[in-house]
Every structure is written in structure tokens, then in C-alpha cells.
Design a protein around this motif. Structure first.
Motif, PDB file in Angstrom:
ATOM      1  N   PHE A   1      25.695 -38.290  38.489  1.00 46.80           N
ATOM      2  CA  PHE A   1      25.351 -39.696  38.650  1.00 46.80           C
ATOM      3  C   PHE A   1      24.286 -39.836  39.729  1.00 46.80           C
ATOM      4  N   ASN A   2      23.718 -41.036  39.858  1.00 50.71           N
ATOM      5  CA  ASN A   2      22.690 -41.274  40.866  1.00 50.71           C
ATOM      6  C   ASN A   2      23.201 -40.872  42.243  1.00 50.71           C
ATOM      7  N   GLY A   3      22.343 -40.142  42.986  1.00 51.09           N
ATOM      8  CA  GLY A   3      22.722 -39.706  44.314  1.00 51.09           C
ATOM      9  C   GLY A   3      23.465 -38.386  44.359  1.00 51.09           C
ATOM     10  N   SER A   4      23.590 -37.733  43.197  1.00 54.44           N
ATOM     11  CA  SER A   4      24.333 -36.468  43.155  1.00 54.44           C
ATOM     12  C   SER A   4      23.511 -35.296  43.680  1.00 54.44           C
ATOM     13  N   GLY A   5      22.178 -35.430  43.690  1.00 54.71           N
ATOM     14  CA  GLY A   5      21.315 -34.374  44.206  1.00 54.71           C
ATOM     15  C   GLY A   5      20.528 -33.620  43.158  1.00 54.71           C
ATOM     16  N   LYS A   6      20.650 -34.010  41.878  1.00 56.54           N
ATOM     17  CA  LYS A   6      20.028 -33.231  40.810  1.00 56.54           C
ATOM     18  C   LYS A   6      18.494 -33.280  40.859  1.00 56.54           C
ATOM     19  N   SER A   7      17.903 -34.462  41.079  1.00 60.00           N
ATOM     20  CA  SER A   7      16.443 -34.552  41.145  1.00 60.00           C
ATOM     21  C   SER A   7      15.906 -33.873  42.394  1.00 60.00           C
ATOM     22  N   THR A   8      16.637 -33.978  43.499  1.00 58.94           N
ATOM     23  CA  THR A   8      16.252 -33.265  44.722  1.00 58.94           C
ATOM     24  C   THR A   8      16.212 -31.767  44.465  1.00 58.94           C
ATOM     25  N   LEU A   9      17.229 -31.253  43.776  1.00 54.70           N
ATOM     26  CA  LEU A   9      17.284 -29.828  43.480  1.00 54.70           C
ATOM     27  C   LEU A   9      16.103 -29.408  42.609  1.00 54.70           C
ATOM     28  N   LEU A  10      15.763 -30.220  41.623  1.00 56.15           N
ATOM     29  CA  LEU A  10      14.647 -29.881  40.738  1.00 56.15           C
ATOM     30  C   LEU A  10      13.339 -29.838  41.525  1.00 56.15           C
ATOM     31  N   LYS A  11      13.166 -30.768  42.464  1.00 56.83           N
ATOM     32  CA  LYS A  11      11.946 -30.777  43.291  1.00 56.83           C
ATOM     33  C   LYS A  11      11.883 -29.559  44.201  1.00 56.83           C
ATOM     34  N   LEU A  12      13.033 -29.110  44.678  1.00 54.82           N
ATOM     35  CA  LEU A  12      13.056 -27.899  45.488  1.00 54.82           C
ATOM     36  C   LEU A  12      12.675 -26.674  44.664  1.00 54.82           C
ATOM     37  N   ILE A  13      13.182 -26.606  43.430  1.00 58.49           N
ATOM     38  CA  ILE A  13      12.827 -25.490  42.549  1.00 58.49           C
ATOM     39  C   ILE A  13      11.327 -25.509  42.260  1.00 58.49           C
ATOM     40  N   ALA A  14      10.774 -26.715  42.079  1.00 59.99           N
ATOM     41  CA  ALA A  14       9.343 -26.861  41.782  1.00 59.99           C
ATOM     42  C   ALA A  14       8.471 -26.548  42.985  1.00 59.99           C
ATOM     43  N   GLY A  15       9.059 -26.573  44.182  1.00 59.47           N
ATOM     44  CA  GLY A  15       8.287 -26.283  45.383  1.00 59.47           C
ATOM     45  C   GLY A  15       7.606 -27.480  45.998  1.00 59.47           C
ATOM     46  N   VAL A  16       7.911 -28.692  45.505  1.00 59.42           N
ATOM     47  CA  VAL A  16       7.290 -29.888  46.075  1.00 59.42           C
ATOM     48  C   VAL A  16       8.047 -30.364  47.314  1.00 59.42           C
ATOM     49  N   MET A  17       9.242 -29.803  47.555  1.00 64.24           N
ATOM     50  CA  MET A  17       9.992 -30.020  48.786  1.00 64.24           C
ATOM     51  C   MET A  17      10.547 -28.676  49.238  1.00 64.24           C
ATOM     52  N   HIS A  18      10.931 -28.611  50.512  1.00 67.07           N
ATOM     53  CA  HIS A  18      11.469 -27.373  51.069  1.00 67.07           C
ATOM     54  C   HIS A  18      12.930 -27.554  51.454  1.00 67.07           C
ATOM     55  N   THR A  19      13.688 -26.487  51.364  1.00 63.43           N
ATOM     56  CA  THR A  19      15.097 -26.529  51.719  1.00 63.43           C
ATOM     57  C   THR A  19      15.252 -26.630  53.235  1.00 63.43           C
ATOM     58  N   ASP A  20      16.402 -27.148  53.666  1.00 64.11           N
ATOM     59  CA  ASP A  20      16.766 -27.083  55.083  1.00 64.11           C
ATOM     60  C   ASP A  20      17.516 -25.799  55.377  1.00 64.11           C
ATOM     61  N   GLY A  21      18.138 -25.232  54.362  1.00 66.04           N
ATOM     62  CA  GLY A  21      18.866 -23.980  54.508  1.00 66.04           C
ATOM     63  C   GLY A  21      19.040 -23.326  53.158  1.00 66.04           C
ATOM     64  N   GLY A  22      19.293 -22.025  53.165  1.00 66.85           N
ATOM     65  CA  GLY A  22      19.430 -21.301  51.914  1.00 66.85           C
ATOM     66  C   GLY A  22      18.071 -20.905  51.349  1.00 66.85           C
ATOM     67  N   THR A  23      18.096 -20.279  50.187  1.00 67.42           N
ATOM     68  CA  THR A  23      16.850 -19.795  49.582  1.00 67.42           C
ATOM     69  C   THR A  23      16.784 -20.141  48.096  1.00 67.42           C
ATOM     70  N   ILE A  24      15.548 -20.337  47.629  1.00 63.99           N
ATOM     71  CA  ILE A  24      15.270 -20.515  46.197  1.00 63.99           C
ATOM     72  C   ILE A  24      14.149 -19.552  45.834  1.00 63.99           C
ATOM     73  N   ARG A  25      14.400 -18.729  44.837  1.00 64.06           N
ATOM     74  CA  ARG A  25      13.374 -17.793  44.359  1.00 64.06           C
ATOM     75  C   ARG A  25      13.155 -18.029  42.869  1.00 64.06           C
ATOM     76  N   THR A  26      11.898 -18.010  42.459  1.00 62.22           N
ATOM     77  CA  THR A  26      11.566 -18.152  41.039  1.00 62.22           C
ATOM     78  C   THR A  26      10.716 -16.960  40.604  1.00 62.22           C
ATOM     79  N   ARG A  27      10.835 -16.615  39.344  1.00 62.15           N
ATOM     80  CA  ARG A  27      10.060 -15.520  38.767  1.00 62.15           C
ATOM     81  C   ARG A  27       9.275 -16.065  37.585  1.00 62.15           C
ATOM     82  N   GLY A  28       7.970 -15.814  37.580  1.00 59.73           N
ATOM     83  CA  GLY A  28       7.123 -16.295  36.500  1.00 59.73           C
ATOM     84  C   GLY A  28       6.468 -17.618  36.838  1.00 59.73           C
ATOM     85  N   ARG A  29       5.569 -18.054  35.981  1.00 63.07           N
ATOM     86  CA  ARG A  29       4.855 -19.315  36.194  1.00 63.07           C
ATOM     87  C   ARG A  29       5.788 -20.488  35.979  1.00 63.07           C
ATOM     88  N   VAL A  30       5.784 -21.404  36.937  1.00 62.68           N
ATOM     89  CA  VAL A  30       6.631 -22.594  36.877  1.00 62.68           C
ATOM     90  C   VAL A  30       5.759 -23.815  36.635  1.00 62.68           C
TER      91      VAL A  30
END
Length: 247
Positions: A68-97
Motif C-alpha cells: 500500500f502507499n507508504g510501504s517503500g516499494k517506489s523508494t526501493l525501485l529508485k534505489l535499484i535504479a540508482g537515482v537515490m542512495h541507500t542509508d545502509g546496506g548494499t544494492i548491486r546490479t548486473r547488466g544494463r539497467v
């Protein structure tokens, strides 16, 4: 509780213990600000959009991020895309995004559609030669041929969508991210976009989709990840996770 999944094949997206917080600043009058300052009260407060999120997405998976709204799903997608940065933890992607996170994101309003195709294509990692080779296909898919040399500030949101989607799907991505983008535009073009997404899935591309259209994601995606207040509460077959979200 989140259920475990075992999937073979290379990992395209690796998310490990990711956290992200935002600071909320409240609109107040000068008098309220002065009183709060004198009393030593906080003028803002923060909330955790994501709290220790971990999962992998394997090559060829089509995954829906649900909640539901406010659950964090769009924030997570933006972090995967690299348009925002995490405060903690890591995200790694392989291949062209390639990401369709916001309508018209990466487009310059004072440039024409043609110029934006080249600029946005370059942002997505395409060479000038690759853009030239696919330019006619990009424009034809977007169906805005007669507006391609018009400045995009005169485009409607639907025209933005058509061109942004067309550039992204022609960038030959290994990982494709989509956030509610299919809610914009007329029904025939939405169907055309869905058909192209199914083609990408059939080609073995990795797709991560955020949408409130539960019937669509249940049909399109093979896996669903349900977020609630920034935490994963379910991870499994899309139909089962949608059923759990609906309660």
C-alpha cells in the motif's frame, strides 16, 4: 513472515540489508518556529522508508513489488535504479539497467523529442551509433512522428510516456524497472506497452514492476514481494502474494 524462494541462474539484482530514511519538515508559521526553537523542540522528524530489506532477483525473473502507499516499494525501485542512495546496506546490479521511474524523467523540456531521444538513450548507456540504428523504430513505436521535432515542454504526459517508454525498451536492457508508468496513456498504448513487456520477459530479461493494478501484476509477474512499513512481509508466487495483500 516472508517465505523463501530458491531460484537458479545468475543474480541480476542483489539487495542486502538496505535501509533508507527521509526527514519530514513541517510547514509552520514564524511564531511557531520561534516557540519550538526556544523550547528546544524538533522542527522535523524522520521515518524509515526501508528497514533492513534483503532479497535477490535472478536473471529472467519478472518481479512485482507490492504494498500500500507508504510501504517503500517506489523508494526501493529508485534505489535499484540508482537515482537515490541507500542509508545502509548494499544494492548491486548486473547488466544494463533501464528504468521508467517517472514520466519524462531524463528529458530536457527545451530540447526536441529527437534531441531527447539521443540524450536519454546516452543516459541509458546506448552509443550514438546504436541510437541512430534504432531511431526510426523508437519513433514508430512511440507513435508521435509528427511531434518528434517539437520541444518536449509542449508534450502531454501521454506523449512523454510514449517516447520515454520507447527509448527505454529499445535500449536493450538486461534489467527493466517500471513504476506505475502503465497507468498513464490511452488504453491501446497501454496494451502495446504490456505486449512489449511480455516480449522482454520472453527474451529472458529481468523485470521489476511497481503497480497498484494487482490483476495485471498477478498475470504478468511470476514473483511478488510484499512490503509493509519498509519491511518484507511476503515473497513468493505473484498470485499468492496478491491474495495475501487483498486479505
Amino acid at each position: 513472515m516472508a517465505t523463501s524462494r530458491t531460484t537458479t541462474g545468475p543474480v541480476n539484482i542483489e539487495i542486502a540489508d538496505v535501509t533508507k530514511s527521509f526527514t519530514l519538515r513541517h510547514q509552520r508559521s514564524m511564531k511557531e518556529l520561534l516557540v519550538a526553537s526556544v523550547k528546544g523542540k524538533d522542527l522535523s522528524n524522520s521515518f524509515n522508508a526501508l528497514d533492513g530489506v534483503s532479497f535477490d532477483v535472478h536473471e529472467g525473473e519478472t518481479v512485482a513489488l507490492l504494498g500500500f502507499n507508504g510501504s517503500g516499494k517506489s523508494t526501493l525501485l529508485k534505489l535499484i535504479a540508482g537515482v537515490m542512495h541507500t542509508d545502509g546496506g548494499t544494492i548491486r546490479t548486473r547488466g544494463r539497467v533501464a528504468g521508467l521511474i517517472e514520466v519524462g524523467a531524463g528529458f530536457h523540456p527545451d530540447l526536441t523529442g529527437r534531441e531527447n531521444v539521443y540524450m536519454n538513450g546516452a543516459i541509458l548507456g546506448m552509443s550514438e551509433q546504436a541510437i541512430e540504428k534504432r531511431f526510426d523504430d523508437i519513433v514508430a513505436f512511440s507513435e508521435i512522428e509528427k511531434f518528434i521535432d517539437t520541444e518536449v515542454k509542449f508534450y502531454s504526459s501521454g506523449m512523454f510516456l510514449r517516447l520515454a517508454f520507447s527509448v527505454a525498451v529499445h535500449s536493450d536492457p538486461e534489467v527493466f524497472l517500471i513504476d506505475e508508468i502503465l497507468a498513464v496513456g490511452d488504453e491501446p498504448f497501454q496494451k502495446k506497452c504490456l505486449a512489449r513487456i511480455r516480449e522482454l520477459s520472453a527474451e529472458g530479461r529481468t523485470l521489476v514492476i511497481v503497480s497498484h493494478d494487482l490483476d495485471m501484476v498477478a498475470d504478468l509477474c511470476d514473483r511478488g514481494i510484499l512490503l509493509e512499513k519498509g519491511k518484507i512481509v511476503a515473497d513468493g508466487e505473484s498470485h499468492e502474494v496478491v491474495k495475501q495483500m487483498r486479505g
